[in-house]
Design a protein around this motif. Structure first.
Motif: not given
Length: 193
Positions: A143, A148-152, A193
């Motif tokens: 992140i 990793l752009k979509t891991v919240k 992702k």
């Protein structure tokens, strides 16, 4: 004056760990242990205590080894996605290459002893949480680098990955069709992702 031990305690513990890992707690006899450890029962009792205490020492040795191995595996590549892919692929490849598969000593203990022994419930849960922390650190690194752009929620994803590892490891003991496992790995990796 106390006598010095005439055997290498770490080597003996390592031998015990491999016996317990292969056979499980219940199926391992003291005769199995003395044969593999190369020491007699009084030496086992003197150095480690009873069978259950020896098993606990062996499990603790394994979890330290396993955690350091997982951490090292997740530091091999500059890409977090590649690290997890390599980790999951090696996890399943090892089990397909070994015959018969031993699985993970900690997961085997979780299945055999944790449901009815609080000490082993706690020890196996601690290892699960430690693996989750290693996965979370790795995800957070991805992140931070922007990979990793979509891991919240790195913590929730890390816990999900631990559940996946445990499930895969247990399933591998029944030697399922490789495509079944490969599909499960691909879906798991698609979460990163």
């Amino acid at each position: 004056m106390a006598r010095s031990r005439e055997f290498d305690v770490e080597k003996a513990l390592d031998a015990a760990m491999h016996v317990f890992w292969k056979k499980g707690y219940e199926a391992t006899s003291l005769s199995d242990l003395t044969a593999e450890m190369g020491i007699q029962r009084p030496s086992i009792y003197s150095a480690f205590g009873d069978k259950k205490e020896l098993f606990e020492a062996a499990l603790r040795k394994y979890t330290r080894f396993h955690a350091s191995r997982v951490r090292a595996a997740l530091q091999k590549h500059p890409s977090v996605k590649d690290e997890f892919r390599s980790f999951f692929e090696s996890l399943t490849a090892e089990d397909y290459d070994q015959n018969p598969t031993r699985g993970c000593f900690c997961i085997n203990t979780m299945v055999e002893l944790a449901p009815h022994d609080e000490k082993f419930e706690v020890l196996t849960r601690e290892h699960q949480m430690y693996l989750s922390a290693i996965f979370q650190e790795t995800l957070e690194r991805g992140i931070q680098t922007g990979e990793l752009k979509t891991v919240k929620n790195a913590k929730a994803l890390a816990q999900t990955l631990v559940v996946s590892v445990i499930g895969l490891t247990v399933m591998m003991k029944s030697r399922p069709d490789r495509s079944f496992i490969n599909h499960a790995v691909e879906v798991t990796l698609s979460l990163i992702k």
